[in-house]
Design a protein around this motif. Sequence first.
Motif, PDB file in Angstrom:
ATOM      1  N   ALA A 130       1.898   3.426  -5.535  1.00 24.59           N
ATOM      2  CA  ALA A 130       3.034   3.837  -6.938  1.00 24.59           C
ATOM      3  C   ALA A 130       4.479   4.095  -6.835  1.00 24.59           C
ATOM      4  O   ALA A 130       5.537   3.931  -7.507  1.00 24.59           O
ATOM      5  CB  ALA A 130       1.947   4.942  -7.883  1.00 24.59           C
ATOM      6  N   PHE A 131       4.292   4.898  -6.334  1.00 24.06           N
ATOM      7  CA  PHE A 131       5.996   5.874  -5.284  1.00 24.06           C
ATOM      8  C   PHE A 131       7.033   4.744  -5.021  1.00 24.06           C
ATOM      9  O   PHE A 131       7.857   4.207  -5.333  1.00 24.06           O
ATOM     10  CB  PHE A 131       5.868   6.540  -4.476  1.00 24.06           C
ATOM     11  N   ARG A 135       8.015  -0.619  -9.959  1.00 22.36           N
ATOM     12  CA  ARG A 135       9.401  -0.551 -10.783  1.00 22.36           C
ATOM     13  C   ARG A 135       9.573  -1.539 -11.323  1.00 22.36           C
ATOM     14  O   ARG A 135       9.140  -2.326 -11.792  1.00 22.36           O
ATOM     15  CB  ARG A 135      10.312  -1.722  -9.130  1.00 22.36           C
ATOM     16  N   MET A 152      -3.049   4.683 -18.342  1.00 25.00           N
ATOM     17  CA  MET A 152      -3.351   5.908 -17.601  1.00 25.00           C
ATOM     18  C   MET A 152      -3.612   7.646 -17.801  1.00 25.00           C
ATOM     19  O   MET A 152      -4.698   8.874 -18.903  1.00 25.00           O
ATOM     20  CB  MET A 152      -2.597   6.613 -16.798  1.00 25.00           C
ATOM     21  N   VAL A 156      -7.604  10.328 -20.378  1.00 19.89           N
ATOM     22  CA  VAL A 156      -7.331  11.729 -19.755  1.00 19.89           C
ATOM     23  C   VAL A 156      -6.988  12.827 -20.422  1.00 19.89           C
ATOM     24  O   VAL A 156      -6.944  12.492 -21.438  1.00 19.89           O
ATOM     25  CB  VAL A 156      -6.883  11.536 -18.823  1.00 19.89           C
ATOM     26  N   ILE A 158      -6.084  15.231 -21.162  1.00 22.01           N
ATOM     27  CA  ILE A 158      -4.381  15.962 -21.025  1.00 22.01           C
ATOM     28  C   ILE A 158      -3.418  15.387 -22.153  1.00 22.01           C
ATOM     29  O   ILE A 158      -2.823  15.456 -22.826  1.00 22.01           O
ATOM     30  CB  ILE A 158      -3.871  15.957 -19.846  1.00 22.01           C
TER      31      ILE A 158
ATOM     32  N   SER B 298      -7.164  14.156 -15.036  1.00 18.23           N
ATOM     33  CA  SER B 298      -5.905  14.602 -15.928  1.00 18.23           C
ATOM     34  C   SER B 298      -4.545  15.138 -14.667  1.00 18.23           C
ATOM     35  O   SER B 298      -3.398  14.315 -15.121  1.00 18.23           O
ATOM     36  CB  SER B 298      -5.406  15.759 -16.518  1.00 18.23           C
ATOM     37  N   ASP B 300      -4.032  14.105 -11.697  1.00 15.80           N
ATOM     38  CA  ASP B 300      -3.786  13.476 -11.094  1.00 15.80           C
ATOM     39  C   ASP B 300      -3.239  11.640 -11.398  1.00 15.80           C
ATOM     40  O   ASP B 300      -2.769  11.706 -11.014  1.00 15.80           O
ATOM     41  CB  ASP B 300      -5.079  12.490  -9.962  1.00 15.80           C
ATOM     42  N   HIS B 301      -4.055  11.893 -12.567  1.00 17.83           N
ATOM     43  CA  HIS B 301      -2.787  11.087 -13.080  1.00 17.83           C
ATOM     44  C   HIS B 301      -1.238  11.374 -13.920  1.00 17.83           C
ATOM     45  O   HIS B 301      -0.028  10.882 -13.403  1.00 17.83           O
ATOM     46  CB  HIS B 301      -3.350  10.399 -14.700  1.00 17.83           C
ATOM     47  N   LEU B 302      -1.206  12.503 -14.530  1.00 11.02           N
ATOM     48  CA  LEU B 302       0.157  13.117 -14.048  1.00 11.02           C
ATOM     49  C   LEU B 302       0.832  13.520 -12.449  1.00 11.02           C
ATOM     50  O   LEU B 302       2.237  12.526 -12.899  1.00 11.02           O
ATOM     51  CB  LEU B 302      -0.081  14.803 -14.419  1.00 11.02           C
ATOM     52  N   ILE B 304       0.619  10.901 -10.270  1.00 13.27           N
ATOM     53  CA  ILE B 304       0.842   9.172 -10.237  1.00 13.27           C
ATOM     54  C   ILE B 304       2.288   9.118 -11.058  1.00 13.27           C
ATOM     55  O   ILE B 304       3.044   8.407 -10.606  1.00 13.27           O
ATOM     56  CB  ILE B 304      -0.156   8.510 -10.350  1.00 13.27           C
ATOM     57  N   ILE B 305       2.218   9.582 -12.481  1.00 14.71           N
ATOM     58  CA  ILE B 305       2.807   8.779 -13.727  1.00 14.71           C
ATOM     59  C   ILE B 305       4.434   9.727 -13.505  1.00 14.71           C
ATOM     60  O   ILE B 305       5.024   8.968 -12.740  1.00 14.71           O
ATOM     61  CB  ILE B 305       3.080   9.308 -14.987  1.00 14.71           C
ATOM     62  N   LEU B 307       4.896  10.254 -10.195  1.00 16.18           N
ATOM     63  CA  LEU B 307       5.746   9.284  -8.521  1.00 16.18           C
ATOM     64  C   LEU B 307       6.246   8.144  -8.758  1.00 16.18           C
ATOM     65  O   LEU B 307       6.812   7.438  -8.424  1.00 16.18           O
ATOM     66  CB  LEU B 307       4.315   9.494  -7.657  1.00 16.18           C
ATOM     67  N   ILE B 308       5.713   7.171 -10.052  1.00 14.06           N
ATOM     68  CA  ILE B 308       5.894   6.515 -10.942  1.00 14.06           C
ATOM     69  C   ILE B 308       7.492   6.809 -11.095  1.00 14.06           C
ATOM     70  O   ILE B 308       8.466   5.728 -10.911  1.00 14.06           O
ATOM     71  CB  ILE B 308       5.723   5.398 -11.313  1.00 14.06           C
ATOM     72  N   GLY B 311       9.991   7.189  -8.455  1.00 13.34           N
ATOM     73  CA  GLY B 311      10.112   5.982  -7.662  1.00 13.34           C
ATOM     74  C   GLY B 311      11.130   5.412  -7.798  1.00 13.34           C
ATOM     75  O   GLY B 311      12.202   4.745  -7.614  1.00 13.34           O
ATOM     76  N   ASN B 312      11.309   5.101  -9.364  1.00 16.31           N
ATOM     77  CA  ASN B 312      11.799   4.212 -10.094  1.00 16.31           C
ATOM     78  C   ASN B 312      13.665   5.304 -10.051  1.00 16.31           C
ATOM     79  O   ASN B 312      14.399   4.714  -9.767  1.00 16.31           O
ATOM     80  CB  ASN B 312      11.664   4.203 -11.360  1.00 16.31           C
TER      81      ASN B 312
ATOM     82  N   ILE C 190      -9.087   7.653  -7.629  1.00 16.62           N
ATOM     83  CA  ILE C 190      -9.090   8.903  -7.987  1.00 16.62           C
ATOM     84  C   ILE C 190     -10.426   9.997  -8.135  1.00 16.62           C
ATOM     85  O   ILE C 190     -10.329  10.200  -7.550  1.00 16.62           O
ATOM     86  CB  ILE C 190      -7.877   9.791  -9.010  1.00 16.62           C
TER      87      ILE C 190
END
Lengths: 214, 330, 209
Positions: A130-131, A135, A152, A156, A158, B298, B300-302, B304-305, B307-308, B311-312, C190
Amino acid sequence: MKRTVPLMIVMVGGILMMIQYFIPHQYSQVVFDNYTEWAPIVGAFALLLGVGSLTRVHSHRIKRKAPNWPYSWAVLIPLFGMPFLALIWPESLWGGSDSPSVFHFLFMNIQVPIQSTMFSLLAFYIASAAFRAFRAKSALATVLLLSAVIVMLAQVPIGEIFGPWLQNTGLWILRYPNLAAKRAIMLGVGFGILATNLKIIFGVERNWLGGAGE
Amino acid sequence: MNFWDKMLNIDRRWIFLAIGVVTIIPFLIGIGMPITTTTEVEDIFDFVNELGPENAIFVAFDFAPGTQAECMPMAVGVVRHAFHNDVPVFMTAYFPLSHGMMMAGFDYVTNPSIDGYYQVVEFAEWAHLREAGITTKAELVTEWENAGNVLPDNAANWVFEGRDYALLGYAPLFHLVILGMTSSIANQYPEDANGNALIEMPMLNEHKSLREVDLALTTAGSSACMSWITYAREKIGTPIAFGVTAVMATDYYPYIQSGQIIGQMGGLRGAAEYEVLMVENDVTESTGKAFRGMDVQSADHLLIILLIIMGNIAYFAGGAHKRHQMKGRG
Amino acid sequence: MYETIGLWVAAFFTLAIYSFLYKENPIYRLAEHLVVGISAGYGIAITWEITLEPRLIQPLLAGDNWVLLIPALLGLLYITRFIPSIAWLSRYPIAFLMGTGMGIGFPLTMKASVLRQLEAAMAPVYASGMPWFEVLGNLVLIFGTLAALIYFFFSKPHKGLFFGTGSKIGIWVIMLGFGATFGFTVMGRISLLIGRVQFLLGDWLHLIE
């Protein structure tokens, strides 16, 4: 005998079972019942192929002292040890397959944790991907990215702090555009399976014969 | 190499560490954020909730240990729900390893160390009651308790093997076994996984084939679940429900809309929704592992978002995108 | 005792696999090989105990179902694969299962994956009282499916109003679908990690419920 008979078996078997579906007659039902009783028995023997191949590969590695050959014992010992423990070793000495037994212990405490953990490693790799790879290089990639992020968050708890619109949008994507895309793919796959079935039944596709002699 | 390039080339083990930490901390804090339920899961719950002792369901453990974290809570949830309503449950397994999962799942529902468990009465233990012609659940419980058997305090109820459940287990070429069960379950399984003859089981006498079964829930980590649609739903119209891993869940939305499955639990979220529905409807007193895992999900999803996004930012701010474009032209 | 030792062994192997995240090592490799051997060994034992013994051996020993020798002999032909001179005989059981399996599956697959799906794609766009987002969704459902099908139709160049515009809309719909799949894939991966952490922190260390 080597190629023609197997091809004939496939064709006759395939056509017979296809016709059987459309003829709700008692004889047809007898064929169907016997077939569904026999097929799992024939299928059970296919396991011998897997066991034979594993044994051959790993015993060759041990014989030839190939790189990392000692690990091959870690395949061969449980491969034969597990059935021995379940079926031959006396129950009074923790044999058999029910809990508690050595067989059950090895499955629940070695097989299950190793396999579960191996799959869970993917969580780390998907985070890394993902990191590094996800892109927004183009408009289409950005749509994919936004759709992923919305789904995503919507999945969840949150995500609910952003309000109900987020969960509703996530569900909308799943239930409509996602469904449309998946249905188109599925129809393609469905037609592909049917075409391959017909090709094999009528002997057009013969790769399954393999290299076991002409 | 500028700052952004360094960031992009960070040792991936730091990302692994971040995921590890973010997964552990919410467990230790234990937030318990609420979960709203979706119609995909509610439909399955309502369907099972309407059933009673005269009905029967199949719960198919069609997953291997690799995906048990997602699939097991779904299967366990539905088995518990069925046991609560005295609905007989046939349990099957698609692969050899899923046979072990079936046994583990059943053990989880009937394990005395877990509150609200179901106390097993093995097939041989109540043979005398069967021979006396007592086979209905209510009568069985009365007679069994009259004989001096006491239900432990932390148990929810008794479950009688052959009346409330049958552990059928694995069989090779399982799709053909499903097909065979549309004619006769006993032909496919002369014995259950514990070596009991199926034809002696009261639940089998009332439900001889899949035609007499009200629902088949398949919990799967592969396309094995499709066999239930193809060979049971399309052959004889058995209602099917899916409990599948999240990776596969999006693929099966077409089958929900087409009505080929009554509903779908997708991944841990789906299992958590079922647990919430069971608590809301007094089937169980507390939620289970799936619900407890959703806080972590929750977090982990935050991450990963994040990280995306990072990364961008690094990719565009550091000019890596221009270099890639130039390379493309060259 | 049985359970306690089991928990420690399971925890050891869980950590052994996670050690791979830092670096490949001999314990990881051992675990990797063990899992292959145990799963195949487990398969043999279960197949014998649950399938072959009650379905084949017991009826044969009882002497009342000799006809079962036919599938048994057919199944045994698989072994000829390991004897080069008669390896071709292993094609017989494969041919039997493949031909009949495909024949029996053909009409049902046609129904499950094609006909029912086509039928469901012809959904009504509007019904009274339907909220706007469902109407919009139904439009996306119908035209999105058509457009995505056009995108996968490679026999014609993607040009002109029908094929050109259709395939362009199709790829947008497909990307939305793939995005949803990616989101769910992240969720799934996950969840598997959560399962293991629940085992380590809960079942093993008793730090959580």
